[in-house]
Motif scaffolding. Structure first.
Motif, mmCIF file in Angstrom:
data_model
loop_
_atom_site.group_PDB
_atom_site.id
_atom_site.type_symbol
_atom_site.label_atom_id
_atom_site.label_comp_id
_atom_site.label_asym_id
_atom_site.label_seq_id
_atom_site.Cartn_x
_atom_site.Cartn_y
_atom_site.Cartn_z
ATOM 1 N N ARG A 4 50.786 -31.282 -4.194
ATOM 2 C CA ARG A 4 51.254 -32.403 -3.383
ATOM 3 C C ARG A 4 52.214 -31.896 -2.311
ATOM 4 O O ARG A 4 53.075 -31.060 -2.597
ATOM 5 N N ASN A 5 52.054 -32.357 -1.101
ATOM 6 C CA ASN A 5 52.925 -32.002 0.025
ATOM 7 C C ASN A 5 52.888 -30.498 0.365
ATOM 8 O O ASN A 5 53.791 -29.979 0.980
ATOM 9 N N GLU A 6 51.836 -29.841 -0.080
ATOM 10 C CA GLU A 6 51.687 -28.437 0.283
ATOM 11 C C GLU A 6 51.015 -28.326 1.657
ATOM 12 O O GLU A 6 50.313 -29.247 2.086
ATOM 13 N N PHE A 7 51.296 -27.208 2.350
ATOM 14 C CA PHE A 7 50.628 -26.923 3.621
ATOM 15 C C PHE A 7 49.805 -25.661 3.389
ATOM 16 O O PHE A 7 50.358 -24.572 3.249
ATOM 17 N N VAL A 8 48.479 -25.820 3.269
ATOM 18 C CA VAL A 8 47.614 -24.677 3.007
ATOM 19 C C VAL A 8 46.773 -24.395 4.241
ATOM 20 O O VAL A 8 46.205 -25.306 4.837
ATOM 21 N N THR A 9 46.728 -23.112 4.631
ATOM 22 C CA THR A 9 45.888 -22.777 5.780
ATOM 23 C C THR A 9 44.733 -21.884 5.333
ATOM 24 O O THR A 9 44.863 -21.111 4.394
ATOM 25 N N PHE A 10 43.609 -22.026 6.018
ATOM 26 C CA PHE A 10 42.404 -21.238 5.716
ATOM 27 C C PHE A 10 42.052 -20.377 6.914
ATOM 28 O O PHE A 10 41.954 -20.890 8.032
ATOM 29 N N VAL A 11 41.870 -19.077 6.678
ATOM 30 C CA VAL A 11 41.356 -18.210 7.735
ATOM 31 C C VAL A 11 40.151 -17.450 7.200
ATOM 32 O O VAL A 11 39.907 -17.415 5.987
ATOM 33 N N PHE A 52 44.566 -26.912 6.565
ATOM 34 C CA PHE A 52 44.475 -26.550 7.964
ATOM 35 C C PHE A 52 43.552 -25.340 8.118
ATOM 36 O O PHE A 52 43.812 -24.280 7.561
ATOM 37 N N VAL A 53 42.469 -25.502 8.858
ATOM 38 C CA VAL A 53 41.530 -24.405 9.079
ATOM 39 C C VAL A 53 41.762 -23.819 10.464
ATOM 40 O O VAL A 53 41.931 -24.560 11.434
ATOM 41 N N THR A 54 41.797 -22.511 10.560
ATOM 42 C CA THR A 54 42.014 -21.876 11.868
ATOM 43 C C THR A 54 41.366 -20.500 11.887
ATOM 44 O O THR A 54 40.992 -19.959 10.842
ATOM 45 N N HIS A 55 41.196 -19.935 13.089
ATOM 46 C CA HIS A 55 40.744 -18.538 13.139
ATOM 47 C C HIS A 55 41.895 -17.635 13.601
ATOM 48 O O HIS A 55 41.743 -16.442 13.763
ATOM 49 N N ASP A 56 43.070 -18.269 13.797
ATOM 50 C CA ASP A 56 44.234 -17.551 14.305
ATOM 51 C C ASP A 56 45.166 -17.215 13.139
ATOM 52 O O ASP A 56 45.806 -18.102 12.561
ATOM 53 N N VAL A 57 45.232 -15.940 12.778
ATOM 54 C CA VAL A 57 45.994 -15.512 11.604
ATOM 55 C C VAL A 57 47.482 -15.842 11.762
ATOM 56 O O VAL A 57 48.136 -16.291 10.820
ATOM 57 N N GLU A 58 47.988 -15.619 12.980
ATOM 58 C CA GLU A 58 49.401 -15.892 13.224
ATOM 59 C C GLU A 58 49.736 -17.365 12.963
ATOM 60 O O GLU A 58 50.711 -17.698 12.306
ATOM 61 N N GLU A 59 48.862 -18.216 13.460
ATOM 62 C CA GLU A 59 49.010 -19.654 13.240
ATOM 63 C C GLU A 59 48.988 -19.976 11.742
ATOM 64 O O GLU A 59 49.805 -20.761 11.238
#
Lengths: 283, 272
Positions: free
Chosen positions: A33-40, A198-205
């Motif tokens: 809950r309330n986590e911010f997970v990013t996918f690269v 959050f899906v992105t191709h930008d590793v820094e992001e």
């Protein structure tokens, strides 16, 4: 366990027979809950497919995705989605775009006028939060790309979704606008207590935004590794230059390169350079 | 010297690929484009190079139009032709828009109807005239039927294409916001496709006029197309010219009306 989203043995195949492609293979992941997970991950790794499955826009071939312990079936208002572009309605003003969900609910009888009023106040608050007050009556095509994405985020947030799914939302923006949007979305996640995938191709992001970065690998699409981000919760842009950040960026980029099956063929480039030099010499 | 250079560079500037023109320059070029053929026509007619019987001049055509208006009830011909076009076109639009919407939205409907429509579309509408006359007779409904056959099948396919061009993200965004199927059609697909639909109507309106003339040449005793045919029998080339130009002018007026409606209804497309 206080899991918001629980993905169990998710499997997704596109197409049939010999020409079928495994987009997701045995993906297991819990998101708090309330986590911010990013996918690269390299293209074709299934990160967007996974996001679309959570959003209910695609169905899994097997396995399950639970939200609050309940398996999802199709899209729902609890899971809002922000796309890379072309998702705003160009015939509606900024304000009417943001209030689009209200237009949908207006047809439902169980809504009281107090609800409608509250939603209206919320629309104004979101307009303010996103810095859009001065363009509330403008049409989307009068706005810059960054402003358009602000509208898309405000629209997604209006019905107070518990989960925000973002599919490369800043991919088309210039670097400066992107930085501003990063801090804005971090602020939103804290303020609204939204779980963000959050899906992105930008590793820094991915590192800057995420509490965890999930690295996916292609052919078949699968989770390669999960990297917890060891940065202070309160981010600022200078952290991107810290050794820890660089170290993590390097490690993730290495994983992506290794799994992509694509790499610069230095030998070939050198051979071609030599050939060209020889030809120049002969002339 | 410098002013000559200046004129040269301004002239050169007009020919930038996909360049811009000021509205004054645009108007100038448009007028040249309109007046040049008119002047050429007038020149040929006064030169005596061609027999007046075959090549009447602009003045002859104008005076013939006046006589037609005064003595031959021009307004009735204009009215009846316009009525036929609008009736056939409206009938076609009323059926084609919902059908095209369904074809463009639901795959089973597309699979069932699109190949069939594609097939019928390639049958020449003109070849249906004998059949239409046998089935419908030679009264008003036969002309309307021919215009309908000529426009409907094209229109269905164009509407379906317009609907399919609605960006999928606009639809998916609505789905994730909890819109029902009906809401997606009425609140996303229709408003999103509307500008393209109006353009489709504008284009098919032009075809409706073509089929009007075909219908009136074959089976009518009034209307602009019919008048053109009868004028040929009496060697009234000036009246043929007048009829053709009138149809062109009415078409142009309707086209401009559609363009005006477009600007009026979709202001968001014109703001930048």
């Amino acid at each position: 366990m206080d899991n918001k989203i629980s993905i169990k043995a998710a499997h997704k195949t596109f197409g049939e027979g010999e020409r079928s492609i495994v987009a997701l293979q045995k993906v297991d992941l819990d998101i708090a809950r309330n986590e911010f997970v990013t996918f690269v991950g390299a293209s074709g790794c299934g990160k967007s497919t996974l996001l679309r499955c959570i959003g209910g826009l695609e169905t899994l071939s097997s396995g399950s995705i639970d939200v609050d312990g309940m398996p999802i079936s199709g899209p729902g208002v609890d899971r809002a989605m922000v796309f890379q572009h072309y998702s705003l309605y160009p015939w509606l003003t900024v304000m009417d775009n943001i209030k689009f969900t209200r237009q949908l609910q207006a047809g439902r009888e169980d809504l009281t006028s107090a609800d409608v009023e509250a939603a209206s106040g919320r629309a104004d608050a979101l307009l303010d939060l996103m810095g859009l007050t001065h363009v509330r009556d403008a049409y989307p095509n009068q706005l810059s790309g960054g402003m358009q994405q602000r509208v898309a985020i405000a629209r997604a947030l209006l019905p107070r979704p518990q989960i925000l799914l973002m599919d490369e939302p800043f991919g088309a923006l210039d670097a400066q606008t992107r930085e501003v949007m990063h801090d804005l979305i971090l602020h939103v996640s804290k303020l609204e207590k939204t779980t963000i995938v959050f899906v992105t191709h930008d590793v820094e992001e991915a590192i800057y935004l995420g509490q965890r970065v999930v690295v996916m690998a292609p052919r078949p699409g699968r989770i390669d590794s999960i990297c917890p981000v060891e940065l202070p919760a309160k981010r600022d842009q200078d952290m991107k230059l810290s050794p820890e950040f660089m170290q993590q960026k390097k490690a993730i980029l290495h994983r992506i390169r290794e799994t992509a099956g694509m790499r610069t063929d230095y030998e070939l480039l050198e051979r071609m350079t030599r050939q060209a030099e020889q030809q120049n010499d002969m002339q | 010297m410098s002013s000559r250079h200046n004129i040269f560079s301004r002239w050169n500037g007009l020919w930038v690929i996909r360049g811009h023109l000021s509205s004054r320059t645009y108007l100038m070029f448009a007028l040249v484009g309109m007046l040049l053929p008119l002047a050429a026509w007038w020149g040929v007619s006064v030169s005596g190079w061609m027999d007046k019987v075959f090549m009447p001049g602009p003045v002859d055509v104008l005076s013939r139009t006046y006589v037609w208006f005064k003595e031959d009830d021009l307004m009735h011909d204009v009215w009846i032709s316009t009525y036929r076009v609008i009736a056939g076109f409206s009938l076609s639009a009323v059926l084609a828009i919902p059908l095209g919407l369904m074809i463009g939205t639901y795959r089973p409907v597309q699979a069932m109807l699109e190949p069939l429509t594609d097939f019928i579309r390639y049958m020449p509408a003109v070849a249906f005239i004998p059949l239409v006359m046998l089935w419908v007779g030679i009264d008003e409904s036969s002309k309307i039927a021919i215009i309908f056959i000529g426009t409907f099948f094209q229109m269905v396919l164009m509407v379906a294409e317009d609907v399919r061009r609605v960006p999928i993200t606009q639809i998916e965004a609505a789905q994730t916001m909890g819109a029902s199927r009906r809401e997606i059609i009425s609140l996303v697909i229709v408003p999103s496709a509307k500008p393209a639909l109006l353009d489709t109507l504008r284009v098919t309106m032009g075809w409706a006029w073509t089929y009007l003339v075909v219908a009136e040449l074959v089976a009518a005793n009034s209307g602009l197309g019919y008048s053109i045919l009868r004028a040929q029998r009496f060697m009234q080339t000036d009246k043929i010219f007048a009829g053709i130009i009138l149809i062109g002018l009415i078409g142009l007026a309707i086209d401009q009306l559609f363009r005006w409606l477009h600007r009026k209804n979709f202001p968001w497309m014109y703001k930048k």
